[in-house]
Write a protein that holds these residues in place. Sequence first.
Motif, PDB file in Angstrom:
ATOM      1  N   THR A  47      54.532  38.317  96.287  1.00  0.00           N
ATOM      2  CA  THR A  47      55.069  38.701  97.679  1.00  0.00           C
ATOM      3  C   THR A  47      56.241  39.595  97.592  1.00  0.00           C
ATOM      4  N   VAL A  48      56.328  40.544  98.214  1.00  0.00           N
ATOM      5  CA  VAL A  48      57.312  41.308  98.587  1.00  0.00           C
ATOM      6  C   VAL A  48      57.979  41.142  99.818  1.00  0.00           C
ATOM      7  N   TYR A  49      59.149  40.679 100.110  1.00  0.00           N
ATOM      8  CA  TYR A  49      59.538  40.063 101.328  1.00  0.00           C
ATOM      9  C   TYR A  49      60.204  41.436 102.134  1.00  0.00           C
ATOM     10  N   LEU A  50      60.975  41.997 101.013  1.00  0.00           N
ATOM     11  CA  LEU A  50      61.702  43.413 101.704  1.00  0.00           C
ATOM     12  C   LEU A  50      61.866  44.275 100.579  1.00  0.00           C
ATOM     13  N   GLY A  51      61.693  45.532 101.241  1.00  0.00           N
ATOM     14  CA  GLY A  51      61.793  46.699 100.271  1.00  0.00           C
ATOM     15  C   GLY A  51      60.766  47.382 100.299  1.00  0.00           C
ATOM     16  N   LYS A  52      60.871  48.952  99.945  1.00  0.00           N
ATOM     17  CA  LYS A  52      59.661  49.639  99.956  1.00  0.00           C
ATOM     18  C   LYS A  52      59.668  50.659  98.618  1.00  0.00           C
ATOM     19  N   THR A  53      58.854  50.517  97.635  1.00  0.00           N
ATOM     20  CA  THR A  53      59.130  51.646  96.421  1.00  0.00           C
ATOM     21  C   THR A  53      58.018  52.510  96.554  1.00  0.00           C
ATOM     22  N   GLU A  54      58.150  53.757  95.910  1.00  0.00           N
ATOM     23  CA  GLU A  54      57.180  54.631  95.931  1.00  0.00           C
ATOM     24  C   GLU A  54      56.704  54.961  94.276  1.00  0.00           C
ATOM     25  N   PHE A  55      55.386  55.317  94.104  1.00  0.00           N
ATOM     26  CA  PHE A  55      54.813  55.244  92.811  1.00  0.00           C
ATOM     27  C   PHE A  55      53.580  56.217  92.822  1.00  0.00           C
ATOM     28  N   GLU A  56      53.449  56.826  91.389  1.00  0.00           N
ATOM     29  CA  GLU A  56      52.245  57.639  91.384  1.00  0.00           C
ATOM     30  C   GLU A  56      51.523  57.283  90.031  1.00  0.00           C
ATOM     31  N   ILE A  57      50.286  56.942  90.273  1.00  0.00           N
ATOM     32  CA  ILE A  57      49.349  56.586  89.064  1.00  0.00           C
ATOM     33  C   ILE A  57      48.622  57.898  88.786  1.00  0.00           C
ATOM     34  N   ASP A  58      48.321  58.511  87.454  1.00  0.00           N
ATOM     35  CA  ASP A  58      47.825  59.506  87.013  1.00  0.00           C
ATOM     36  C   ASP A  58      46.509  59.572  87.599  1.00  0.00           C
ATOM     37  N   ASP A  59      46.088  60.711  88.202  1.00  0.00           N
ATOM     38  CA  ASP A  59      44.796  61.231  88.600  1.00  0.00           C
ATOM     39  C   ASP A  59      44.872  60.628  90.101  1.00  0.00           C
ATOM     40  N   SER A  60      45.814  60.122  90.705  1.00  0.00           N
ATOM     41  CA  SER A  60      45.915  59.498  92.188  1.00  0.00           C
ATOM     42  C   SER A  60      47.011  60.177  92.825  1.00  0.00           C
ATOM     43  N   PRO A  61      46.856  59.974  94.326  1.00  0.00           N
ATOM     44  CA  PRO A  61      48.020  60.714  94.964  1.00  0.00           C
ATOM     45  C   PRO A  61      49.102  59.582  94.903  1.00  0.00           C
ATOM     46  N   ILE A  62      50.440  60.397  95.505  1.00  0.00           N
ATOM     47  CA  ILE A  62      51.634  59.342  95.681  1.00  0.00           C
ATOM     48  C   ILE A  62      51.309  58.253  96.604  1.00  0.00           C
ATOM     49  N   SER A  63      51.682  56.987  96.288  1.00  0.00           N
ATOM     50  CA  SER A  63      51.443  55.934  97.126  1.00  0.00           C
ATOM     51  C   SER A  63      52.959  55.282  97.290  1.00  0.00           C
ATOM     52  N   SER A  64      52.897  54.344  98.147  1.00  0.00           N
ATOM     53  CA  SER A  64      54.036  53.630  98.630  1.00  0.00           C
ATOM     54  C   SER A  64      53.433  51.946  98.888  1.00  0.00           C
ATOM     55  N   PHE A  65      54.610  51.046  98.528  1.00  0.00           N
ATOM     56  CA  PHE A  65      54.137  49.878  98.509  1.00  0.00           C
ATOM     57  C   PHE A  65      55.511  49.063  99.488  1.00  0.00           C
ATOM     58  N   GLY A  66      55.107  48.358 100.270  1.00  0.00           N
ATOM     59  CA  GLY A  66      56.100  47.658 101.050  1.00  0.00           C
ATOM     60  C   GLY A  66      56.145  46.220 101.174  1.00  0.00           C
ATOM     61  N   PRO A  67      56.371  45.543 102.025  1.00  0.00           N
ATOM     62  CA  PRO A  67      56.384  44.072 102.208  1.00  0.00           C
ATOM     63  C   PRO A  67      55.152  43.668 102.465  1.00  0.00           C
ATOM     64  N   SER A  68      54.537  42.748 101.678  1.00  0.00           N
ATOM     65  CA  SER A  68      53.004  42.360 101.670  1.00  0.00           C
ATOM     66  C   SER A  68      52.818  41.252 100.225  1.00  0.00           C
ATOM     67  N   SER A  69      52.027  40.809 100.519  1.00  0.00           N
ATOM     68  CA  SER A  69      51.401  39.920  99.320  1.00  0.00           C
ATOM     69  C   SER A  69      50.413  41.032  98.650  1.00  0.00           C
ATOM     70  N   PHE A  70      50.335  40.726  97.277  1.00  0.00           N
ATOM     71  CA  PHE A  70      49.563  41.616  96.356  1.00  0.00           C
ATOM     72  C   PHE A  70      49.056  40.943  95.287  1.00  0.00           C
ATOM     73  N   PHE A  71      47.952  41.632  94.738  1.00  0.00           N
ATOM     74  CA  PHE A  71      47.214  41.093  93.564  1.00  0.00           C
ATOM     75  C   PHE A  71      46.931  42.272  92.816  1.00  0.00           C
ATOM     76  N   VAL A  72      47.064  42.511  91.498  1.00  0.00           N
ATOM     77  CA  VAL A  72      46.618  43.728  90.847  1.00  0.00           C
ATOM     78  C   VAL A  72      46.348  43.327  89.504  1.00  0.00           C
ATOM     79  N   VAL A  73      45.343  43.803  88.870  1.00  0.00           N
ATOM     80  CA  VAL A  73      45.081  43.941  87.317  1.00  0.00           C
ATOM     81  C   VAL A  73      45.320  45.217  86.783  1.00  0.00           C
TER      82      VAL A  73
END
Length: 334
Positions: free
Chosen positions: A78-104
């Motif tokens: 869980t991200v309680y506070l903060g927002k970061t920007e990221f770019e995965i190859d062959d994908s548009p730039i995305s951002s991630f803010g406060p939220s629960s998350f799950f990724v493989v």
Amino acid sequence: MISKTPKEFQNAVLTKMTFSPYHNENCTIYKNENNPELGYFIKYSRDGYYDFGIGDYTIPSDFSLSFNHKEELIRFGTVYLGKTEFEIDDSPISSFGPSSFFVVEKGIKGKQSWKKGQHFHGAEITIYKKYFDEIIKPNFPNTIGFNEFITNYTYHYLPLEIASIIQNLRSLGDVQRLTPLYLESKILESISLINDEINSSPENAFTNQLNYGEIKIGKDRYITLTASDANAIQKAHYILTKEACNPPTIKSLSKMVFLNEQKLKAGFSAKYHMSISQYTNSIRMTMAENLLSTTELTVDEIAKTLGYNYSGNFVKMFKKVHGKTPLAFRKMKF
């Protein structure tokens, strides 16, 4: 520099943060003793198998890091506070803010950026494939594996029980009362909860994240969700996450994301495996746990902070979710 492993990437971030490691019996605390206002990062680890990290820090200067990771792993938290920007190859730039998350993650390549002055607060568990190969699968062969999920896709969802586990581990870790045995027991419990969710139905919160197709409304009616609908639902999720203590009405939310109420409610339930009200309640209850565990605010003050007009409604909802009153929950924690 391009990091080749998640561990190398994390070390590079901590270096940019100007943090130094301080080893304790059960964990390593990273901080800058000359600039304590920058915060800290705490890491609990069974090397090569899993990590649990708690971060509460402020970025000292702008920086970006590139990565090319071959290692397979699962991350959730869980991200309680903060927002970061990221770019995965062959994908548009995305951002991630406060939220629960799950990724493989597997074979992930890209770049992540941070800005000076941004403050981040969150906690996450990382489980490496080695743990599944050597510990889980030999002893529990019918347990889920990495192939049950979409690779390198961030699910903005965690079962409420796991969000509560993350919060509990964070509270213990912050005061250095988290032991390796307890941590591993909770990691196993989290795997079990995810396994139960995946096996409960072929249509669950994880399998419905990308391929919506037709969703059922009422007894015999179906509607199709378009890509535009999916984006609107994700935007609604973001708004509800940000405004959980004062959520907009369904009518207002549908206007904000330009999606009719029927599609919004049905699509949100299909994607996140819970209704809009259940989602906002889950965030409120997670915040309530945090406030009960880490502050001396009264129940009335916490209810008001969470947007309840009457503390009795807050107590009733908390007891429904946790099986005990807020005061009983607080006493259990101390």
